[in-house]
Design a protein around this motif. Structure first.
Motif, mmCIF file in Angstrom:
data_model
loop_
_atom_site.group_PDB
_atom_site.id
_atom_site.type_symbol
_atom_site.label_atom_id
_atom_site.label_comp_id
_atom_site.label_asym_id
_atom_site.label_seq_id
_atom_site.Cartn_x
_atom_site.Cartn_y
_atom_site.Cartn_z
ATOM 1 N N LEU A 1 46.358 40.783 43.472
ATOM 2 C CA LEU A 1 46.546 42.234 43.306
ATOM 3 C C LEU A 1 47.580 42.590 42.244
ATOM 4 O O LEU A 1 47.606 43.719 41.764
ATOM 5 N N THR A 2 48.449 41.641 41.915
ATOM 6 C CA THR A 2 49.483 41.949 40.910
ATOM 7 C C THR A 2 49.190 41.239 39.581
ATOM 8 O O THR A 2 49.914 41.433 38.615
ATOM 9 N N GLY A 3 48.150 40.408 39.546
ATOM 10 C CA GLY A 3 47.897 39.575 38.368
ATOM 11 C C GLY A 3 46.926 40.198 37.378
ATOM 12 O O GLY A 3 46.522 41.357 37.522
ATOM 13 N N PRO A 4 46.535 39.417 36.369
ATOM 14 C CA PRO A 4 45.628 39.918 35.324
ATOM 15 C C PRO A 4 44.232 40.213 35.881
ATOM 16 O O PRO A 4 43.805 39.582 36.850
ATOM 17 N N MET A 5 43.553 41.162 35.255
ATOM 18 C CA MET A 5 42.222 41.561 35.737
ATOM 19 C C MET A 5 41.121 41.125 34.772
ATOM 20 O O MET A 5 39.952 41.475 34.966
ATOM 21 N N ASP A 6 41.501 40.369 33.719
ATOM 22 C CA ASP A 6 40.468 40.053 32.713
ATOM 23 C C ASP A 6 39.334 39.183 33.268
ATOM 24 O O ASP A 6 38.177 39.350 32.886
ATOM 25 N N VAL A 7 39.641 38.282 34.213
ATOM 26 C CA VAL A 7 38.559 37.447 34.773
ATOM 27 C C VAL A 7 37.572 38.337 35.534
ATOM 28 O O VAL A 7 36.349 38.166 35.435
ATOM 29 N N VAL A 8 38.131 39.283 36.289
ATOM 30 C CA VAL A 8 37.277 40.179 37.079
ATOM 31 C C VAL A 8 36.351 40.955 36.133
ATOM 32 O O VAL A 8 35.145 41.091 36.381
ATOM 33 N N GLU A 9 36.921 41.420 35.011
ATOM 34 C CA GLU A 9 36.112 42.193 34.053
ATOM 35 C C GLU A 9 35.021 41.322 33.417
ATOM 36 O O GLU A 9 33.886 41.763 33.240
ATOM 37 N N LYS A 10 35.391 40.090 33.094
ATOM 38 C CA LYS A 10 34.401 39.178 32.470
ATOM 39 C C LYS A 10 33.247 38.906 33.433
ATOM 40 O O LYS A 10 32.078 38.893 33.042
ATOM 41 N N ARG A 11 33.579 38.738 34.710
ATOM 42 C CA ARG A 11 32.537 38.450 35.705
ATOM 43 C C ARG A 11 31.653 39.663 35.940
ATOM 44 O O ARG A 11 30.459 39.539 36.173
#
Ligand SMILES: Cc1ncc(COP(=O)(O)O)c(C=O)c1O
Length: 399
Positions: free
Chosen positions: A284-294
């Motif tokens: 919840l506090t970390g980067p969101m780029d993996v979520v966006e890529k998926r």
């Protein structure tokens, strides 16, 4: 006299568990099945989250924690609701459980007396009705229409409210249709809800990060702050962060309700896994780029599968704006005969027939709106391609 309690009869075996078991048996018998049944991302949990869990274990976070969440995780959740959802809350508004499902279970167990009604727009995730029944409530299914994007209309909500209505279940992006409510649509529902002060709202936002074409996804409690005190916003890490196995869900609501949910959890599991909670802080506090890529990968799959299913004779699709399911109408197949001479009379018959043709998908019946079946595209493109080929071949064989 049975040794088992009457309660056991109310705990229905979930349809998806039964379907998964069936696929397992068929595969063990050597039958080749493409299963598009899964309600979880096929990706692994992002590395930085796994590493945070590993560090936490070595740092000794292997003990009991406060029943409904560590202070660190509650602080991360408060900040997440403020930053991503526009919801202002405090730690006493937050409850953490072993998955969104446990949080919902706690909420219904803590509030329903026998005969209390829960309004469930259909189609919906199967568990809403099952959990309601388990908690001795009465699920009131409100059918929606594809022409309304499978969204509840204010007038249908108004008509359904009775003196016994306790909750309205909202879920956007939705399982199984992937529909997303707009701000204006939520405002229309809120206008009705304002007239019924004893009716509370559950807004299940677990698929919030999985959405397509830049469509935005709003939180009910942010759109209707006048109703925030009687809204329970439910979320979890399973879908956004591919963490189904970690069992971590959370909610934000009135402190009185949150305390009652804490008591339910205190008599069952106690705290969710300490390691999963540490991982959740990192998520919840970390980067969101993996979520966006998926999410982009899911969109590629959606764009692949929807036109292919649409092109199959007798099927119609609702193109999802979010989540990773397509809800497919199979009305055009009803009344037709399979090569074995069986007439397809319901969506259950259709999914049985599809299984005989090597494709496993759940029928719409369990989701409360027929005749449909649900296709999960949380699966590699190759599987989706093969499934479409088999469904098309199955369509050619019925007359
Ligand atoms: C709409 C919806 N809400 C909540 C959940 C609960 O997920 P979990 O218990 O893994 O957090 C699911 C899982 O399938 C879901 O589809």
């Amino acid at each position: 006299m049975s040794f088992l309690s009457a309660r056991v009869a109310r705990a229905r075996l979930t349809a998806s568990a039964a379907a998964t078991q069936r696929v397992r048996e068929l595969r063990a018998a050597g039958v080749d099945i493409v299963a598009l049944t899964q309600g979880e991302p096929d990706f692994n949990t992002p590395d930085h989250i796994i590493e945070a869990a590993y560090r936490a274990m070595h740092a000794g976070q292997t003990h009991y924690t406060p029943v409904d969440g560590t202070p660190e995780l509650k602080a991360a959740i408060v900040e997440k609701f403020r930053r991503e959802n526009g919801i202002e809350c405090r730690p006493e508004n937050v409850s953490v459980g072993a998955g969104g499902k446990q949080v919902l279970f706690n909420a219904l167990m803590a509030t329903l007396d026998p005969g209390d009604e829960v309004l469930i727009p259909a189609p919906s995730w199967i568990a809403y009705a099952d959990l309601t029944q388990f908690a001795e409530g009465v699920p009131i299914i409100l059918p929606t229409r594809p022409e309304d994007g499978f969204k509840l209309r204010a007038e249908d909500l108004e008509r359904a409210v009775t003196k016994r209505t306790k909750w309205l279940m909202l879920n956007s992006p939705s399982n199984p249709t992937g529909t997303i409510y707009s701000e204006a649509e939520y405002r229309n529902l809120a206008a009705v809800l304002e007239r019924h002060p004893d009716l509370w709202i559950i807004s299940d936002e677990i698929y919030e990060h999985i959405r397509y074409d830049g469509v935005s996804c709003v939180s009910f409690a942010a759109v209707a702050p006048q109703l925030a005190a009687r809204t329970l916003t439910v979320n979890g890490l399973s879908k956004s962060f591919a963490m189904t196995g970690w069992r971590l869900g959370y909610a934000c609501g009135a402190p009185e309700l949150i305390r009652a949910m804490w008591r339910m959890q205190g008599q069952s599991t106690l705290n969710p896994s300490s390691v999963s909670q540490a991982a959740a802080v990192a998520a919840l506090t970390g980067p969101m780029d993996v979520v966006e890529k998926r999410c982009a990968e899911f969109q590629t799959r959606r764009d692949f599968i929807v036109p292919r299913l649409e092109a199959i004779r007798g099927l119609r699709c609702f193109s999802p704006q979010g989540a990773f399911y397509v809800y497919v109408s199979c009305e055009g197949w009803l009344g037709k005969r399979t090569p074995e001479g069986r007439v397809l009379e319901s969506d259950e018959d259709v999914t049985e027939y599809l299984l005989s043709q090597g494709i496993s998908v759940p029928s719409g019946q369990g989701y409360g709106l027929s005749p449909y079946f649900r296709v999960s595209f949380a699966s590699a493109l190759g599987n989706l391609e093969e499934a479409c080929r088999r469904i098309d071949a199955a369509a050619q064989r019925i007359m």
